[in-house]
Design a protein around this motif. Structure first.
Motif, short mmCIF file in Angstrom:
data_model
loop_
_atom_site.label_atom_id
_atom_site.label_comp_id
_atom_site.label_asym_id
_atom_site.label_seq_id
_atom_site.Cartn_x
_atom_site.Cartn_y
_atom_site.Cartn_z
N GLN A 8 4.03 38.14 25.80
CA GLN A 8 5.41 37.71 25.90
C GLN A 8 6.37 38.87 25.63
N VAL A 9 5.89 39.91 24.93
CA VAL A 9 6.72 41.04 24.53
C VAL A 9 5.99 42.34 24.84
N CYS A 10 6.71 43.32 25.40
CA CYS A 10 6.17 44.67 25.50
C CYS A 10 6.43 45.32 24.16
N VAL A 15 10.69 44.75 24.57
CA VAL A 15 11.33 43.98 25.64
C VAL A 15 10.65 42.63 25.79
N TRP A 16 11.45 41.57 25.86
CA TRP A 16 10.95 40.23 26.13
C TRP A 16 10.63 40.14 27.61
N LEU A 17 9.43 39.72 27.93
CA LEU A 17 8.97 39.64 29.32
C LEU A 17 9.25 38.25 29.86
N SER A 18 10.40 38.10 30.48
CA SER A 18 10.85 36.82 31.01
C SER A 18 10.05 36.43 32.24
N GLN A 24 14.78 40.77 31.99
CA GLN A 24 14.15 41.06 30.70
C GLN A 24 15.24 41.52 29.74
N SER A 26 16.09 43.01 25.44
CA SER A 26 15.58 43.68 24.25
C SER A 26 15.40 42.70 23.09
N ASN A 86 22.14 42.74 23.45
CA ASN A 86 21.89 42.68 24.89
C ASN A 86 23.20 42.55 25.66
N CYS A 94 20.31 34.02 31.23
CA CYS A 94 19.02 33.46 30.79
C CYS A 94 19.08 32.89 29.37
N GLU A 97 15.70 31.55 27.97
CA GLU A 97 14.78 32.61 27.55
C GLU A 97 15.16 33.13 26.16
#
Length: 143
Positions: A8-10, A15-18, A24, A26, A86, A94, A97
């Motif tokens: 779900q996160v890098c 980064v949130w992986l939407s 996406q 932070s 952000n 989003c 999200e």
């Protein structure tokens, strides 16, 4: 950025992986979201991807129970951090999200308690989907 569906996160970039079609954003200003992703990845050392995804689905669908004031405060602080760190365009495009990201630490905590070894996984090769206890979790050929 492409990551496996269960991430779900890098962690490298914060980064949130939407989902597809959603920007996406932070989460690097929210250390507990990053910690929850690390916890989810640790769970994968003991359980399968399907078990983790199924537990996350069940945790996210759990009816709201009266949350502890500390948990509500933590969620509000994470939401405030996400909004301030952000761009406005991302926040407005989003909101769901953002809510999901803000609640991710609690979702993973609940999911960790719901993972059941031996959870049934069904592969439907003709439709190219995998199901865990009736929930479609992947729209790609199962292996």
């Amino acid at each position: 950025m492409h990551m496996p569906a269960h991430h779900q996160v890098c962690l490298r970039h914060g980064v949130w992986l939407s989902r597809a079609g959603t920007p996406q954003f932070s989460v690097s200003e929210c250390p507990d979201i990053m910690a929850a992703e690390r916890q989810a990845r640790r769970l994968l050392r003991r359980y399968t991807i399907e078990q983790l995804i199924h537990a996350r689905i069940r945790a996210a669908q759990q009816p709201g129970s009266p949350a502890q004031p500390a948990s509500q405060l933590a969620w509000k602080q994470r939401m405030r951090s996400l909004i301030t760190s952000n761009p406005r365009a991302v926040i407005e495009s989003c909101p769901q999200e953002l809510f999901t990201a803000a609640g991710y630490p609690e979702t993973i905590s609940i999911a960790a308690g719901k993972i059941q070894p031996g959870c049934p996984v069904t592969a439907n090769m003709s439709s190219g989907t995998c199901e865990v206890a009736g929930c479609v979790i992947r729209q790609a050929p199962c292996s």
